[in-house]
Write an enzyme that holds these catalytic residues in place. Structure first.
Site, PDB file in Angstrom:
ATOM      1  N   HIS A  91     -30.689  -3.564   9.602  1.00 28.08           N
ATOM      2  CA  HIS A  91     -30.258  -2.219   9.229  1.00 28.08           C
ATOM      3  C   HIS A  91     -29.631  -2.276   7.844  1.00 28.08           C
ATOM      4  O   HIS A  91     -28.867  -3.183   7.543  1.00 28.08           O
ATOM      5  CB  HIS A  91     -29.236  -1.683  10.240  1.00 28.08           C
ATOM      6  CG  HIS A  91     -28.485  -0.496   9.729  1.00 28.08           C
ATOM      7  ND1 HIS A  91     -29.066   0.741   9.609  1.00 28.08           N
ATOM      8  CD2 HIS A  91     -27.221  -0.366   9.251  1.00 28.08           C
ATOM      9  CE1 HIS A  91     -28.175   1.580   9.099  1.00 28.08           C
ATOM     10  NE2 HIS A  91     -27.061   0.936   8.868  1.00 28.08           N
TER      11      HIS A  91
ATOM     12  N   ARG B 146       0.823  -1.215   0.000  1.00 28.88           N
ATOM     13  CA  ARG B 146       0.000   0.000   0.000  1.00 28.88           C
ATOM     14  C   ARG B 146       0.860   1.270   0.000  1.00 28.88           C
ATOM     15  O   ARG B 146       0.533   2.249   0.647  1.00 28.88           O
ATOM     16  CB  ARG B 146      -0.978  -0.020   1.186  1.00 28.88           C
ATOM     17  CG  ARG B 146      -2.019  -1.127   1.074  1.00 28.88           C
ATOM     18  CD  ARG B 146      -2.935  -1.148   2.280  1.00 28.88           C
ATOM     19  NE  ARG B 146      -2.225  -1.552   3.479  1.00 28.88           N
ATOM     20  CZ  ARG B 146      -2.604  -1.314   4.713  1.00 28.88           C
ATOM     21  NH1 ARG B 146      -3.729  -0.666   4.924  1.00 28.88           N
ATOM     22  NH2 ARG B 146      -1.887  -1.719   5.750  1.00 28.88           N
ATOM     23  N   GLU B 147       1.956   1.225  -0.758  1.00 21.60           N
ATOM     24  CA  GLU B 147       2.875   2.367  -0.773  1.00 21.60           C
ATOM     25  C   GLU B 147       2.180   3.652  -1.209  1.00 21.60           C
ATOM     26  O   GLU B 147       2.432   4.730  -0.665  1.00 21.60           O
ATOM     27  CB  GLU B 147       4.059   2.110  -1.728  1.00 21.60           C
ATOM     28  CG  GLU B 147       4.942   0.936  -1.370  1.00 21.60           C
ATOM     29  CD  GLU B 147       4.434  -0.381  -1.963  1.00 21.60           C
ATOM     30  OE1 GLU B 147       3.210  -0.582  -2.063  1.00 21.60           O
ATOM     31  OE2 GLU B 147       5.274  -1.216  -2.321  1.00 21.60           O
ATOM     32  N   LEU B 148       1.308   3.523  -2.216  1.00 25.24           N
ATOM     33  CA  LEU B 148       0.659   4.747  -2.707  1.00 25.24           C
ATOM     34  C   LEU B 148      -0.287   5.313  -1.652  1.00 25.24           C
ATOM     35  O   LEU B 148      -0.382   6.525  -1.471  1.00 25.24           O
ATOM     36  CB  LEU B 148      -0.098   4.470  -4.013  1.00 25.24           C
ATOM     37  CG  LEU B 148      -0.712   5.720  -4.651  1.00 25.24           C
ATOM     38  CD1 LEU B 148       0.361   6.715  -5.074  1.00 25.24           C
ATOM     39  CD2 LEU B 148      -1.582   5.372  -5.864  1.00 25.24           C
TER      40      LEU B 148
ATOM     41  N   CYS C 212     -27.694   0.327   4.863  1.00 29.30           N
ATOM     42  CA  CYS C 212     -27.159   1.663   4.646  1.00 29.30           C
ATOM     43  C   CYS C 212     -27.758   2.303   3.401  1.00 29.30           C
ATOM     44  O   CYS C 212     -28.200   3.434   3.435  1.00 29.30           O
ATOM     45  CB  CYS C 212     -25.659   1.608   4.483  1.00 29.30           C
ATOM     46  SG  CYS C 212     -24.831   0.905   5.891  1.00 29.30           S
TER      47      CYS C 212
ATOM     48  N   HIS D 287     -22.398  10.658   8.866  1.00 26.99           N
ATOM     49  CA  HIS D 287     -21.181  10.833   8.059  1.00 26.99           C
ATOM     50  C   HIS D 287     -20.640  12.250   8.175  1.00 26.99           C
ATOM     51  O   HIS D 287     -19.538  12.537   7.729  1.00 26.99           O
ATOM     52  CB  HIS D 287     -21.461  10.498   6.597  1.00 26.99           C
ATOM     53  CG  HIS D 287     -22.003   9.110   6.437  1.00 26.99           C
ATOM     54  ND1 HIS D 287     -23.354   8.844   6.433  1.00 26.99           N
ATOM     55  CD2 HIS D 287     -21.386   7.912   6.341  1.00 26.99           C
ATOM     56  CE1 HIS D 287     -23.531   7.552   6.312  1.00 26.99           C
ATOM     57  NE2 HIS D 287     -22.366   6.955   6.250  1.00 26.99           N
TER      58      HIS D 287
ATOM     59  N   ASP E 226     -27.571  -6.932  10.833  1.00 20.95           N
ATOM     60  CA  ASP E 226     -27.248  -5.897   9.845  1.00 20.95           C
ATOM     61  C   ASP E 226     -27.104  -6.492   8.453  1.00 20.95           C
ATOM     62  O   ASP E 226     -26.385  -7.470   8.263  1.00 20.95           O
ATOM     63  CB  ASP E 226     -25.906  -5.234  10.205  1.00 20.95           C
ATOM     64  CG  ASP E 226     -26.036  -4.296  11.400  1.00 20.95           C
ATOM     65  OD1 ASP E 226     -27.107  -3.696  11.561  1.00 20.95           O
ATOM     66  OD2 ASP E 226     -25.051  -4.178  12.156  1.00 20.95           O
TER      67      ASP E 226
HETATM   68  N1  GLN Z   1     -24.025  -2.153  13.467  1.00 21.60           N
HETATM   69  C1  GLN Z   1     -23.061  -1.542  12.626  1.00 21.60           C
HETATM   70  C2  GLN Z   1     -22.518  -0.287  13.274  1.00 21.60           C
HETATM   71  O1  GLN Z   1     -23.239   0.361  13.956  1.00 21.60           O
HETATM   72  C3  GLN Z   1     -23.646  -1.188  11.280  1.00 21.60           C
HETATM   73  C4  GLN Z   1     -22.626  -0.605  10.339  1.00 21.60           C
HETATM   74  C5  GLN Z   1     -23.117  -0.364   8.945  1.00 21.60           C
HETATM   75  O2  GLN Z   1     -24.296  -0.363   8.673  1.00 21.60           O
HETATM   76  N2  GLN Z   1     -22.233  -0.139   8.015  1.00 21.60           N
HETATM   77  O3  GLN Z   1     -21.390   0.071  13.102  1.00 21.60           O
HETATM   78 ZN    ZN Z   2     -25.294   1.599   7.967  1.00 15.34          ZN
END
Ligand code: GLN
Ligand code: ZN
Length: 755
Positions: free
Chosen positions: A641, A16-18, A643, A694, A599
């Site tokens: 869950h 992973r030099e770059l 994303c 985020h 998840d």
């Molecule tokens: N349970 C995981 C967390 O809270 C869910 C992460 C994810 O959805 N990428 O980190």
């Molecule tokens: Zn998530």
């Protein structure tokens, strides 16, 4: 004479030099000259490695400081206004990261997944009056660099149609209207490469494996008709799937060669041969560019021989797609079991396979020993006791309808869960992880290295859990979590504890920019020797009267983020994973955990490129999830869950998961993603994320109330949960405290308003 070539090579370097040079440059620790020198060194090393594998044509321009789609945008002069008009390296990094070296913040370009890979590209932005102009000279410079080394370069260009397809428009207009302005720049690029002495250019058009509207098919024809006057030979590369109904289009385009993916879509070969002209070059993608298993060279050779009987033109052999998606070299993986190691091939080994294949065509006797060795490795893998586990096979044979079915339908379960859990309306919870502080990471690393004892480690984690529980109690959250401090990664954590998995020391694959992932390898039957999470959840529950939510990663996500064995259907591996997770779910229930979240962060991204293949995937993916979740009592509440929540086209399958509660990402889209739930009338409960984890910004109570009201217009308030978008592990405690306090206030306000 059969030629061998490669479509692209990983960029970051074996160590992973770059990555490290980029990060040092961004921090201001090295200057641009040093960064360029590291990059040039990596390119040269990789070119020599490819040349030493006997490649006839070596890719140039597949290198990137961040991403090849961004490189293309910049080369075409497509730089959104907010970044100014210069095209220096810092502008490039601002587009990619929202920050150059001066630290000034910009709104970065959006990032999203490259087809069905875990690689992310930067989304080009085009407007109605978009102008294009050839900018920068990186492609030409790198081509010259390779020529100077004395090799035949085959520059790689992302094709005009695919680039445009991936672009987003800043207002509502037909992107194809831009093609007339875009093509002259492609013409210039090809001219200039020809002038530099290039014979072949590889033009990547992977959208040829997607369902294309008729206007796009027509655009392919007119675009390539226009480009055919350029004085270079074009090899059109289509990968990641079958050409399908684009086949005759692709075969008839006026280009000098076509590359097809025979790993993902071996069945398309005959139909391609039926359509393909003998005076052109046909490139066969026979070595898997997306996975790490050794090729069955005898089978590949048989394919080549069949093709040879029917096709009289020039034949090239290659990996199925760029090798960007596999690690570089297996050689230094010293800790791997030698038997298992003999089954694997990383980028470098794949190129050697290509060389053997070519040798086997020309001089079968010379290649014989190598072919026998390959066959032996393949046989050893199929027959090895290492991969077979009779207990897992017996478990698979027991899967029937009842195993994937909760005891009663949701309305019945809801009553039982409500009386057991006794939660207020608008119940509040989080997605699982809490901030991973340097102390937590240190404890994990120290334990792994043997610097602290197991009991010290357990004590440390229990303290972390206790802190996390107390914080959540103070915040007044309704459903608590233990915080996932013990987890490095949501897939690796489970893979390390399951049988059938292995981990490499250096098997890095680029995810985006300088970020890499090291996907686990699922090599054998998957089983769970012992409980994986129970002790932590049980301890957490012992600290509080509030319900504790157990946290697991689902089978589909584990599958989509691993290198998966290819000697059985992916669905079979998914079911094995599902049975293992099911045991964990049942153990958590037995340990007194009333709510369990499974998840499935990567559920949606596993959708195949073509819509006609979606249902088959969704059928087994949903079933795998239900196998995990259906072993519990009606009163145990199952959460999931996800994303990515662009659910419009798969909402029925999401409902078929039959999770009691689903939490999803919606805050950035201002709840617009919930539109899918309006028409469909989603039956179970939903927690649309009300705060964007985020971003480091602390959301106000007012903002979150507004979002929840919006959600309430689309979903019955009675079905709503209140939670963040995703896990909090990358955030700081101080922000998390403030944000969650505002979030619980928002829930209280809504309860009050509802009376
Ligand atoms: N349970 C995981 C967390 O809270 C869910 C992460 C994810 O959805 N990428 O980190
Ligand atoms: Zn998530």
């Amino acid at each position: 004479m059969t030629k061998i070539h490669n479509l692209g090579f990983p960029r970051l370097g074996e160590n992973r030099e770059l990555k490290f040079a980029l990060e040092r440059y961004w921090h201001g620790d090295i200057d641009q000259a040093a960064l360029h020198a590291t990059a040039a060194g990596i390119r040269q090393r990789h070119w020599l490695l490819q040349a030493n594998s006997g490649l006839d044509l070596i890719p140039a321009g597949d290198f990137s400081y961040y991403d090849q789609v961004l490189d293309t945008s910049v080369m075409l002069g497509v730089i959104p206004e907010r970044f100014g008009s210069s095209i220096d390296l810092d502008t490039y990094f601002r587009m990619a990261r929202g920050q150059g070296r001066d630290g000034k913040p910009y709104r970065a370009c959006e990032i999203t997944k490259w087809f069905d890979t875990n690689y992310h590209y930067l989304v080009p932005e085009v407007d109605l009056n978009q102008q294009f102009a050839l900018s920068g000279s990186r492609l030409f410079d790198e081509t010259r660099e390779l020529q100077t080394l004395g090799y035949q370069p085959k520059p790689v260009l992302l094709g005009p149609l695919t680039w445009l397809w991936l672009a987003k428009t800043t207002s509502d207009f037909n992107k194809l209207d831009l093609l007339d302005r875009l093509l002259p720049v492609y013409g210039n690029i090809l001219q200039r490469l020809a002038y530099q002495g290039v014979e072949w250019v590889q033009i990547d058009e992977p959208i040829l494996v997607l369902d294309l509207p008729i206007a796009w098919k027509n655009a392919f024809e007119s675009a390539y008709n226009r480009l055919q006057s350029c004085p270079v030979k074009m090899l059109l590369a289509a990968y990641f799937g079958e050409l399908g109904e684009n086949r005759s289009l692709a075969c008839k385009l006026p280009v000098a060669g076509l590359h097809i993916d025979l790993v993902r879509a071996p069945e398309q070969l005959t139909a391609v041969l039926d359509n393909y002209a003998n005076h052109k070059v046909l490139s066969l993608g026979l070595i898997d560019g997306r996975n790490i298993w050794r090729t069955d060279l005898n089978a590949a050779l048989a394919t080549v021989i069949t093709v040879r009987e029917r096709f009289k033109g020039e034949l090239w052999l290659a990996p199925s797609c760029s090798l960007l998606h596999v690690p570089i070299d297996l050689e230094h993986e010293d800790a791997l079991d030698p038997t298992i190691k003999s089954w694997l091939a990383f980028a470098r080994q794949k190129l050697t396979e290509l060389e053997i294949l070519r040798l086997a065509i020309g001089e079968p006797a010379a290649a014989e020993a190598k072919l026998i060795a390959s066959a032996a490795a393949i046989r050893s893998r199929r027959e090895s006791a290492l991969i077979h586990n009779p207990a897992v096979q017996a478990g698979l044979a027991m899967i029937d309808g009842t195993l994937a079915q909760r005891k009663n339908p949701f309305p019945v379960r809801r009553e039982q869960q409500r009386s057991k859990l006794n939660l207020p309306s608008y119940p509040t919870t989080t997605i699982g992880s809490f901030p991973q502080t340097p102390e937590i990471r240190k404890a994990r690393a120290d334990f792994k290295r043997g610097l602290i004892s197991e009991s010290d480690y357990v004590q440390h984690m229990e303290q972390t859990i206790e802190l996390c529980v107390r914080e959540q109690e103070k915040l007044g959250l309704d459903v608590l979590v233990h915080g996932e401090g013990e987890r490095n990664d949501m897939v690796e954590y489970f893979g390390e504890q399951l049988d059938g998995f292995l981990f490499t020391a250096n098997g890095w694959v680029q995810s985006y920019g300088s970020r890499c992932v090291k996907p686990p390898i699922i090599y054998g039957d998957v089983s769970r020797p012992k409980p994986m999470t129970v002790r932590w959840s049980q301890y957490a529950q012992s600290l509080t009267d509030k319900p504790m939510k157990g946290m697991l990663t689902g089978p589909v996500t584990i599958l989509n983020w691993s290198f998966v064995r290819d000697d059985q259907p992916r669905s079979t591996t998914a079911y094995q994973l599902a049975l293992a997770i099911r045991e964990e779910v049942n153990d958590l229930e037995r340990a007194g955990i009333p709510i369990i979240q499974i998840d499935e962060a990567a559920f949606r991204e596993g959708l195949p490129p073509r819509q006609s293949h979606w249902q088959a995937y969704l059928d087994w993916a949903v079933r795998a999830f239900r196998i995990c979740s259906s072993g519990v009592k009606d009163s145990t509440q199952i959460h999931t869950h996800m994303c990515y929540s662009e659910f419009n086209d798969i909402i029925t399958s999401i409902a078929e998961l039959d999770a009691d509660v689903i939490t999803i990402e919606t805050s950035r889209s201002n709840m617009e993603l919930l539109d899918a739930f309006i028409d469909f009338n989603y039956p179970n409960e939903i927690g649309p994320g009300v705060y964007d984890i985020h971003s480091p910004n602390v959301p106000t109570t007012g903002e979150m109330i507004a979002l929840l009201k919006k959600a309430g217009e689309r979903i019955e308030p009675d079905q709503l949960w209140v939670n963040p978008d995703c896990g909090l592990k990358t955030r700081q405690w101080q922000d998390v405290r403030l944000s969650l306090a505002n979030m619980t206030d928002a829930a209280k306000a809504l309860r009050l308003a509802a009376g």
